[in-house]
Design an enzyme around this catalytic site. Structure first.
Site, mmCIF file in Angstrom:
data_model
loop_
_atom_site.group_PDB
_atom_site.id
_atom_site.type_symbol
_atom_site.label_atom_id
_atom_site.label_comp_id
_atom_site.label_asym_id
_atom_site.label_seq_id
_atom_site.Cartn_x
_atom_site.Cartn_y
_atom_site.Cartn_z
ATOM 1 C CG ASP A 71 -2.164 -0.946 0.740
ATOM 2 O OD1 ASP A 71 -3.036 -0.364 -0.186
ATOM 3 O OD2 ASP A 71 -2.617 -1.801 1.588
ATOM 4 C CD GLU A 102 -4.767 3.044 -1.318
ATOM 5 O OE1 GLU A 102 -4.206 1.999 -0.624
ATOM 6 O OE2 GLU A 102 -5.339 2.774 -2.119
ATOM 7 C CG HIS A 105 -5.964 -0.017 3.002
ATOM 8 N ND1 HIS A 105 -6.148 -0.206 1.683
ATOM 9 C CD2 HIS A 105 -7.035 0.240 3.451
ATOM 10 C CE1 HIS A 105 -7.435 0.098 1.198
ATOM 11 N NE2 HIS A 105 -7.900 0.185 2.523
ATOM 12 C CE1 TYR A 109 -3.001 -5.817 5.057
ATOM 13 C CE2 TYR A 109 -2.833 -3.861 3.621
ATOM 14 C CZ TYR A 109 -3.511 -5.038 3.777
ATOM 15 O OH TYR A 109 -4.594 -5.513 3.118
ATOM 16 C CD GLU A 177 -5.947 0.277 -6.236
ATOM 17 O OE1 GLU A 177 -5.797 0.768 -5.242
ATOM 18 O OE2 GLU A 177 -6.328 0.703 -7.097
ATOM 19 C CD GLU A 211 -6.840 -1.769 -2.382
ATOM 20 O OE1 GLU A 211 -6.780 -1.108 -3.481
ATOM 21 O OE2 GLU A 211 -5.838 -1.559 -1.553
ATOM 22 C CG HIS A 214 -9.166 2.400 -3.962
ATOM 23 N ND1 HIS A 214 -8.026 2.001 -3.093
ATOM 24 C CD2 HIS A 214 -9.722 3.061 -3.084
ATOM 25 C CE1 HIS A 214 -8.366 2.488 -1.938
ATOM 26 N NE2 HIS A 214 -9.337 3.131 -2.029
#
Length: 335
Positions: A71, A102, A105, A109, A177, A211, A214
């Site tokens: 990301d 993003e 994300h 993570y 993506e 996603e 997006h």
């Protein structure tokens, strides 16, 4: 050229709005708001300790190593190569929201790695995956090969530069993506189909929705640019797109061979390649191009997970119900 989506400059006029569809996508994204704190990883720790064998543990370690950098590559491309060239304020509103997602994300993570890899040395290795894991380095090199050509361009002035922009956006949305992340989602949902790592799967549900939005936005940008300048999407560009997707499938197949090298029951590199080809054909269809690979979806557990998630999701949160009814995301189309 002054009123086209890829015209150079920064149009500031929101009324009259030239592209209301982008504003509606922005509003849909707002309705899909979530936070990392909502994701419960507590049971995942028990699964990692007690339920995963060496092969599954290797799969998870490779997956989180990819997540650690994936990301960030996307965010950098948004800021450096996309925002300055899409000349509509309503579209830039969506891109601003996407950049927030993003970052969310990346936070997800980061939390995932801190939870799954308590050893600081292992975490450091995961965050440096581009340098020390060849299958992840190959994916990064693919990304940079197709998207970095835009970094030297401050203003899109020529037809060739607009073609470069389209190739960047197609790689960004269709391959990174739409293939690399969707393959990662398949690994996550496979584990959940076995009752493993439900915290990871829960957070992935939110990431998946983001996603998908997006991709919908990016493909709408591409469609709009093609309608305004039909000559951009000529036979040469189509051939480049096919070449790009073939390279992406090869890259992700190599990653699958690494991820599944321990022998994971129910998953094989061959099935994963078939799934990648299936996803690639879906992306080509979204670009208005014929399917190239002709593969079907080999993973029945994906359909099962879709139904299970929709049921649980609607029971859990009202805002999710809004997005499910009004948004652009459709599970059957995505998989």
């Amino acid at each position: 050229m002054s009123n086209l989506l890829l015209s150079p400059g920064f149009d500031l006029t929101l009324r009259p709005m030239r592209y209301p569809q982008f504003y509606e996508m922005y509003r849909d994204a707002i309705r899909n708001t979530w936070t990392v704190e909502e994701v419960d990883f507590s049971l995942d720790v028990n699964d990692l300790r007690d339920k995963l064998g060496p092969a599954e543990r290797h799969l998870v370690e490779r997956l989180v190593a990819f997540f650690a950098t994936g990301d960030s590559i996307v965010s950098n491309n948004l800021v450096l190569n996309l925002y300055q060239h899409i000349n509509a304020p309503e579209a830039r509103m969506y891109l601003s929201r996407q950049l927030y997602e993003e970052a969310l994300h990346v936070q997800f993570y980061l939390t995932l790695l801190d939870t799954y890899l308590p050893d600081p040395a292992e975490r450091a290795k995961a965050f440096d995956a581009i340098e020390n894991i060849p299958s992840i380095r190959a994916k990064a090199e693919f990304c940079f090969r197709w998207i970095d050509s835009m970094q030297e361009i401050q203003r899109i002035e020529t037809r060739e530069q607009r073609r470069q922009f389209l190739l960047n956006l197609i790689c960004f949305a269709g391959c990174i993506e739409g293939l690399f992340f969707f393959a990662a989602f398949a690994y996550v949902y496979y584990l959940r189909s076995r009752g493993l790592l439900n915290g990871l799967a829960s957070g992935t549900n939110w990431v998946f929705r983001d996603e998908s939005g997006h991709m919908t936005f990016a493909f709408e940008v591409i469609k709009t640019a093609r309608e305004e300048e039909p000559d951009l999407f000529d036979a040469d560009l189509r051939a480049q797109v096919i070449d790009m997707f073939e390279q992406a499938v090869e890259c992700e197949t190599l990653f699958a061979q690494d991820v599944l090298s321990g022998g994971v029951v129910g998953l094989s590199p061959r099935d994963m390649r078939q799934y990648l080809e299936y996803c690639a054909d879906q992306r080509l269809a979204q670009l208005g191009m014929p399917k190239h690979f002709g593969s079907s979806n080999p993973f029945g557990f994906m359909d099962l997970q879709d139904v299970q998630e929709v049921t649980n999701f609607f029971e859990r949160r009202v805002s999710a119900y809004q997005v499910g009814v009004q948004g652009e995301v459709a599970f059957d189309a995505a998989f």
